[in-house]
Motif scaffolding. Structure first.
Motif, mmCIF file in Angstrom:
data_model
loop_
_atom_site.group_PDB
_atom_site.id
_atom_site.type_symbol
_atom_site.label_atom_id
_atom_site.label_comp_id
_atom_site.label_asym_id
_atom_site.label_seq_id
_atom_site.Cartn_x
_atom_site.Cartn_y
_atom_site.Cartn_z
ATOM 1 N N PRO A 149 -10.692 0.125 -2.834
ATOM 2 C CA PRO A 149 -10.194 -0.298 -4.209
ATOM 3 C C PRO A 149 -10.535 0.774 -5.360
ATOM 4 N N HIS A 150 -11.210 1.394 -5.193
ATOM 5 C CA HIS A 150 -11.535 2.652 -6.249
ATOM 6 C C HIS A 150 -10.539 3.711 -5.804
ATOM 7 N N TRP A 151 -10.505 3.915 -4.507
ATOM 8 C CA TRP A 151 -9.405 4.983 -4.087
ATOM 9 C C TRP A 151 -7.985 4.570 -4.911
ATOM 10 N N LEU A 152 -7.722 3.379 -4.619
ATOM 11 C CA LEU A 152 -6.364 3.051 -5.105
ATOM 12 C C LEU A 152 -6.317 2.897 -6.674
ATOM 13 N N ASP A 153 -7.368 2.651 -7.340
ATOM 14 C CA ASP A 153 -7.557 2.942 -8.664
ATOM 15 C C ASP A 153 -7.268 4.203 -9.158
ATOM 16 N N ARG A 154 -7.826 5.284 -8.391
ATOM 17 C CA ARG A 154 -7.606 6.653 -8.773
ATOM 18 C C ARG A 154 -6.242 7.239 -8.564
ATOM 19 N N MET A 155 -5.971 6.582 -7.340
ATOM 20 C CA MET A 155 -4.369 6.853 -7.023
ATOM 21 C C MET A 155 -3.174 6.593 -7.840
ATOM 22 N N GLY A 156 -3.286 5.090 -8.318
ATOM 23 C CA GLY A 156 -2.350 4.598 -9.049
ATOM 24 C C GLY A 156 -2.467 5.411 -10.584
ATOM 25 N N ALA A 157 -3.485 6.186 -10.777
ATOM 26 C CA ALA A 157 -3.534 6.504 -12.201
ATOM 27 C C ALA A 157 -2.853 7.956 -12.345
ATOM 28 N N GLY A 158 -2.369 8.489 -11.025
ATOM 29 C CA GLY A 158 -2.039 9.732 -10.933
ATOM 30 C C GLY A 158 -0.613 9.685 -11.422
ATOM 31 N N ALA A 159 0.125 10.742 -11.451
ATOM 32 C CA ALA A 159 1.402 11.161 -11.987
ATOM 33 C C ALA A 159 2.703 10.710 -10.992
ATOM 34 N N HIS A 160 1.837 10.658 -9.843
ATOM 35 C CA HIS A 160 3.145 10.396 -8.487
ATOM 36 C C HIS A 160 2.900 9.074 -7.888
ATOM 37 N N PRO A 161 4.148 8.472 -7.565
ATOM 38 C CA PRO A 161 4.016 6.988 -7.025
ATOM 39 C C PRO A 161 3.174 7.222 -5.648
ATOM 40 N N VAL A 162 2.846 6.221 -5.059
ATOM 41 C CA VAL A 162 1.842 6.370 -3.684
ATOM 42 C C VAL A 162 2.341 5.701 -2.569
ATOM 43 N N VAL A 163 2.622 6.345 -1.421
ATOM 44 C CA VAL A 163 2.873 5.752 0.014
ATOM 45 C C VAL A 163 1.949 5.839 0.823
ATOM 46 N N LEU A 164 1.195 4.870 1.324
ATOM 47 C CA LEU A 164 0.087 4.596 2.099
ATOM 48 C C LEU A 164 0.623 4.578 3.654
ATOM 49 N N CYS A 165 0.172 5.457 4.561
ATOM 50 C CA CYS A 165 0.466 5.364 6.070
ATOM 51 C C CYS A 165 -0.937 5.074 6.831
ATOM 52 N N VAL A 166 -0.631 4.535 7.993
ATOM 53 C CA VAL A 166 -1.691 4.092 8.867
ATOM 54 C C VAL A 166 -1.285 4.350 10.216
ATOM 55 N N GLY A 167 -2.175 4.411 11.255
ATOM 56 C CA GLY A 167 -1.973 4.443 12.735
ATOM 57 C C GLY A 167 -2.246 2.935 13.142
ATOM 58 N N ALA A 168 -1.977 2.851 14.576
ATOM 59 C CA ALA A 168 -2.401 1.611 15.277
ATOM 60 C C ALA A 168 -3.803 1.484 15.077
ATOM 61 N N ALA A 169 -3.907 0.244 15.442
ATOM 62 C CA ALA A 169 -5.567 -0.154 15.396
ATOM 63 C C ALA A 169 -6.367 0.221 16.513
ATOM 64 N N ASP A 170 -7.640 0.325 16.643
ATOM 65 C CA ASP A 170 -8.352 0.905 17.686
ATOM 66 C C ASP A 170 -7.996 0.184 18.888
ATOM 67 N N THR A 171 -7.838 -1.121 18.962
ATOM 68 C CA THR A 171 -7.499 -1.908 20.275
ATOM 69 C C THR A 171 -6.180 -1.444 20.782
#
Length: 316
Positions: free
Chosen positions: A176-198
């Motif tokens: 949540p703290h990371w998202l706070d900082r990202m959201g305060a930046g000048a650029h919109p944010v696109v988050l990407c993930v990989g597959a789960a460990d399973t």
């Protein structure tokens, strides 16, 4: 077929005979029997293969206020029609000819000389004859140009910060703290993930395995969405563009864009970081942060930084 559309593609003498004296006929330019190999269609056999599609386009143009003097810059170029077709075919894979015809007409009518567009699009390989649609569209008085001068204050909204999160980063209490900082930046944010460990299920059929691997990423995208309500899973370019414009977070669900794009990414869904970098290129990202995955190879002109989860705040 309406008389307007029939006459649009008829011989000029037939159009002249049918001319309404109260409505003078405009000059027209046309592109006839333009055939392109296209991947298009809503049915499964139409995916992963191309078929011949024929385009016939007629454009009514406004008279030029001054003599043409044989100056090409004073007329609507034939290339404008061909370029409109090529541009719309390169944007994304489509299911419907109706959508393609509508977008071609809209793009042509954004040109100042164009007043009316007749568009016929036909599939040549799906039946015993040509299967197609025909539309006619008039220029709207308030029709915007498709290319507008960039507004410096809005420019950052078109170049997102793309952040790839490892599974450890997804589970980190500091998210949540990371998202706070990202959201305060000048650029919109696109988050990407990989597959789960399973491990995901395995298939001997490559297209099936590709879908399985993409869905495995999307499952993990929903895991991230469950960690914070600001993380919204989005799968289409339209959704992502809307979220960037409104400065909302996107968690990328890759299936639709990967499967529908004209030029499929060379990266395998099993290499989720490479797939995220492909998306960053597609979105013309301002910057890419790869969190918790170790070193990352450079990727063209992208500004890519690999950081450990504990160092992310300092990198933002």
């Amino acid at each position: 077929m309406s008389d307007d559309i029939r006459l649009a593609f008829a011989h000029p003498s037939e159009r002249a005979a049918a001319l309404d004296p109260a409505r003078p006929m405009r000059d027209r330019i046309s592109l006839r029997d333009h055939v392109v190999e296209v991947e298009i269609g809503a049915f499964q056999p139409e995916r992963g293969t191309t078929q011949r599609v024929r385009f016939n386009v007629v454009v009514e143009v406004r008279p030029h206020p001054a003599p043409l003097e044989d100056d090409v810059d004073r007329v609507l170029s034939y290339d404008t029609i061909a370029e409109a077709i090529a541009a719309e075919l390169s944007c994304e894979r489509l299911n419907l000819l109706e959508t393609l015809a509508e977008r071609i007409a809209e793009r042509i009518l954004a040109e100042p000389q164009a007043m009316r567009a007749f568009v016929r699009v036909e599939k040549l390989d799906r039946g015993p004859g040509a299967l197609g649609v025909e539309i006619v569209r008039d220029r709207r008085p308030d029709a915007p140009r498709l290319v507008q001068p960039a507004d410096p204050e809005q420019e950052a909204l078109h170049h997102p910060l793309v952040v790839f999160l490892s599974n450890a980063a997804i589970a980190d209490p500091a998210l949540p703290h990371w998202l706070d900082r990202m959201g305060a930046g000048a650029h919109p944010v696109v988050l990407c993930v990989g597959a789960a460990d399973t491990p995901a299920p395995r298939s001997a059929i490559a297209p099936a395995q590709r879908r399985i691997d993409l869905l495995a990423i999307e499952q993990n995208a929903w895991v991230l969405a469950g960690r914070d309500p600001r993380c919204v899973v989005r799968g289409s370019r339209t959704e992502i563009d809307w979220a960037m414009k409104h400065r909302e977070f996107t968690v990328w669900a890759p299936s639709k864009i990967v499967l529908d794009t004209v030029e499929h990414p060379s990266a395998s869904p099993r290499d989720a970081v490479a797939l995220a970098l492909w998306l960053a290129h597609l979105l013309d990202a301002a910057r890419v942060l790869v969190v918790g995955m170790g070193e990352v190879a450079p990727s063209g002109a992208l500004d890519v930084t690999a950081v450990a989860p504990g160092a992310l705040l300092g990198a933002l």
